[in-house]
Scaffold this active site. Structure first.
Site, PDB file in Angstrom:
ATOM      1  N   THR A 368       0.887  -1.189   0.202  1.00 47.55           N
ATOM      2  CA  THR A 368      -0.196   0.066   0.106  1.00 47.55           C
ATOM      3  C   THR A 368       0.799   1.209  -0.013  1.00 47.55           C
ATOM      4  O   THR A 368       2.292   0.803   0.222  1.00 47.55           O
ATOM      5  CB  THR A 368      -1.002  -0.024   1.352  1.00 47.55           C
ATOM      6  OG1 THR A 368      -1.790  -1.170   1.199  1.00 47.55           O
ATOM      7  CG2 THR A 368      -1.739   1.255   1.512  1.00 47.55           C
ATOM      8  N   GLY A 460      -1.017  -2.301   6.719  1.00 50.00           N
ATOM      9  CA  GLY A 460      -2.207  -2.964   7.146  1.00 50.00           C
ATOM     10  C   GLY A 460      -2.964  -2.487   8.386  1.00 50.00           C
ATOM     11  O   GLY A 460      -2.801  -1.360   8.516  1.00 50.00           O
TER      12      GLY A 460
HETATM   13  O1  DON Z   1      -7.170  -0.564   3.484  1.00 49.60           O
HETATM   14  C1  DON Z   1      -6.431  -1.383   4.264  1.00 49.60           C
HETATM   15  O2  DON Z   1      -6.759  -1.570   5.631  1.00 49.60           O
HETATM   16  C2  DON Z   1      -5.565  -2.518   3.787  1.00 49.60           C
HETATM   17  N1  DON Z   1      -6.049  -2.903   2.593  1.00 49.60           N
HETATM   18  C3  DON Z   1      -4.281  -1.734   3.597  1.00 49.60           C
HETATM   19  C4  DON Z   1      -3.161  -2.683   3.183  1.00 49.60           C
HETATM   20  C5  DON Z   1      -2.075  -2.444   3.672  1.00 49.60           C
HETATM   21  O3  DON Z   1      -1.699  -1.370   4.142  1.00 49.60           O
HETATM   22  C6  DON Z   1      -0.825  -3.311   3.161  1.00 49.60           C
HETATM   23  N2  DON Z   1       0.632  -3.020   3.572  1.00 49.60           N
HETATM   24  N3  DON Z   1       1.182  -3.858   4.217  1.00 49.60           N
END
Ligand code: DON
Length: 558
Positions: A368, A460
């Site tokens: 992300t 995440g």
């Molecule tokens: O929207 C969210 O919370 C997740 N899809 C974000 C994913 C993310 O940050 C991946 N990185 N490690």
């Protein structure tokens, strides 16, 4: 307060406000130097921070496909200098109309992780293209085509592969090999590219050109849309033309809270980030954490962890897409509510998550992306964009270069079943057609009379605690280079443990946490990729910083 005092205060506020010095230089921090360059290129052509945000997003979709892209979504938090408007542009993916709550369960009622994470069935309807069009049209000064030009140029001429890019392809190779169009996009003669090889994305360039020419219709209807839907259905997906046609970005009022005399402006639902951040800061506002860092650092970590635990419990119980579920936002961000949560915190004892009424229930990479922009007018953008896990679903639609997200995993596919980030959820975040999956992305501004911080990160479930730690460090008086490099710890209610980055806390401090009853999990790898910016309203100085865990030094920050 007597009248004279009130008048004096008012004068002081007005005089400080009028003293605010505009930024002397624009500042951009993003995950890739080509994206940061593109942002500055657009500013130099007369664009503002919002045009620059379009350029940065579009270039990231080309050079950092493992993290974000046209097939994904994101949140743009905006502050417009001329009228002070603050808004979050919600370009989050949406569940297709044919989605249903049990779509990822096999006949025994077990979640099939492969459907949730790989291939077209894992994908929600993308929001990023609509987000960029909206940003350009509503807030930008330049035509969309001009802001997309750097991305088109890079997709056509190519960019050098770099370690994070190559590793992402290596990790996803089995899925990439399932789909010819994915192989075409990410492999060179059927093999993983090497660092330094030039990567061209002609199909993606064509799709960006369609967007530049026709705006949202260039993606959500017409040739590109037809190709996306055809490819999805052929490979077992459920997208329809109507899903694409119906997709809209939504403007949402941010979550506001105050902490130590400054205003925090942050992400509302369908992000869980802003509410959780407000809850944690409200709980922590009872203590002088800056002083505590000097006198009793273990206590500071303990109290911060207890605040995290409580905020993440609420996340799992209450939060989802606000257009589908009633969220008691006012209550959750109210200081009195935090007073209640704080009352159950003991100075010397961890509270097991089991004792907090709630739901019953891991490591991850950085896939992300976050960027922060301050322009010389004082416009601000804090944007976190995603395709979810690294290289998302691994599925590229033939002839479009568009990599489908796997954001459907951010729903709770089954109550209580953890997702890729170990997060659990219930009814509020169950799958429904047209619903947006709950996110942790937390683009944030901290606004004071004297200074402004723009902050956010991928990671995440750990995004929210990283943003919290960065903000606490800001309030300790440190600058962006410190917020982004700070060692990180994390607690998310369940699993009931404090996760530590390598060497995050010294052994003596860890021992004191264990003595309080905390379970410690030492992770072998760091997390996050924070890109932050800062502006002194007193002298117009700006600073930006990019997470040293991943920065290459080639110019992610300028
Ligand atoms: O929207 C969210 O919370 C997740 N899809 C974000 C994913 C993310 O940050 C991946 N990185 N490690």
């Amino acid at each position: 307060m007597n009248k004279r005092l009130l008048l004096a205060c008012l004068c002081l506020v007005l005089s400080t406000a009028s003293l605010a010095v505009k930024p002397k230089q624009a500042a951009i921090a993003s995950a890739h130097y080509l994206a940061t360059d593109a942002g500055h290129e657009i500013l130099a052509k007369g664009g503002n921070a919002f045009d620059a945000a379009v350029a940065v997003s579009a270039v990231l979709s080309v050079v950092e496909p493992q993290s974000s892209g046209l097939g994904g979504g994101g949140f743009y938090l905006l502050h417009r200098a001329n009228d002070g408007k603050q808004v979050m542009v919600d370009a989050r993916e949406e569940a297709p109309a044919k989605a249903h709550r049990d779509m990822y369960l096999d006949k025994n009622g077990e979640v099939v992780r492969d459907w949730l994470l790989n291939g077209p069935k894992a994908a929600g309807i993308p929001g990023l293209p609509a987000g960029m069009v909206h940003l350009s049209k509503q807030y930008g000064k330049l035509p969309l085509a001009q802001s997309l030009a750097p991305a088109i140029r890079i997709a056509e001429q190519g960019f050098p592969a770099y370690p994070r890019y190559v590793e992402a392809i290596q990790r996803k190779i089995d899925v990439i090999r399932r789909y010819p169009a994915s192989q075409k996009a990410f492999l060179i003669n059927g093999r993983v590219p090497e660092v330094g090889e030039i990567i061209q994305r002609p199909d993606l360039a064509k799709t960006l050109r369609a967007l530049a020419k026709k705006g949202r219709d260039g993606f959500y209807s017409g040739t590109v849309a037809r190709k996306l839907v055809k490819a999805s259905q052929k490979a077992g997906g459920i997208w329809t033309r109507a899903d694409l046609k119906n997709y809209r970005v939504k403007e949402r009022p941010p979550i506001y809270t105050t902490y130590r005399g400054k205003t925090l402006v942050t992400a509302p639902p369908p992000s869980s980030g802003g509410i959780a951040l407000a809850t944690m800061l409200n709980i922590l506002s009872a203590w002088d954490l800056t002083e505590m860092a000097k006198t009793d650092p273990a206590k500071r970590v303990h109290l911060t962890v207890e605040a995290m635990r409580r905020a993440y419990r609420d996340r799992s119980v209450y939060l989802g897409d606000p257009d589908f579920v009633d969220i008691p936002v006012k209550r959750l961000v109210h200081p009195y509510y935090a007073d209640g949560l704080r009352a159950s915190i003991h100075d010397d004892k961890a509270m097991p998550s089991d004792l907090l009424p709630g739901l019953k229930q891991v490591p991850q990479g950085n896939h992300t992306t976050h960027f922060s922009i301050i322009d010389t007018e004082g416009n601000l953008v804090s944007a976190t964009l995603t395709v979810n896990t690294s290289l998302a679903s691994g599925f590229v639609a033939k002839g479009t270069g568009v990599l489908f997200n796997n954001e459907m995993d951010d729903f709770s596919a089954k109550p209580g079943e953890p997702n890729a980030y170990g997060l659990i959820g219930g009814e509020a975040n169950a799958i429904q057609p047209g619903k947006r999956p709950l996110s942790s992305m937390t683009p944030t501004f901290v606004m004071g009379e004297d200074e402004v911080a723009v902050i956010g990160t991928p990671g995440g479930s750990r995004i929210i605690t990283m943003v919290l730690l960065g903000i606490l460090d800001f309030f300790d008086g440190h600058d962006p280079a410190s917020w982004v490099s700070l060692p990180r710890y994390h607690h998310q209610y369940l699993p009931d443990a404090i996760y530590l980055e390598p060497n995050a806390l010294n052994p003596g401090l860890v021992k004191q946490l264990e003595q309080r009853g905390h379970r410690i999990v030492r992770m072998s790898h760091p997390w996050g990729f924070m890109n932050a910016a800062w502006w002194s309203r007193q002298n117009g100085q700006t600073k930006a910083a990019s997470d040293p865990r991943w920065t290459t030094g080639k110019g992610e920050v300028r």
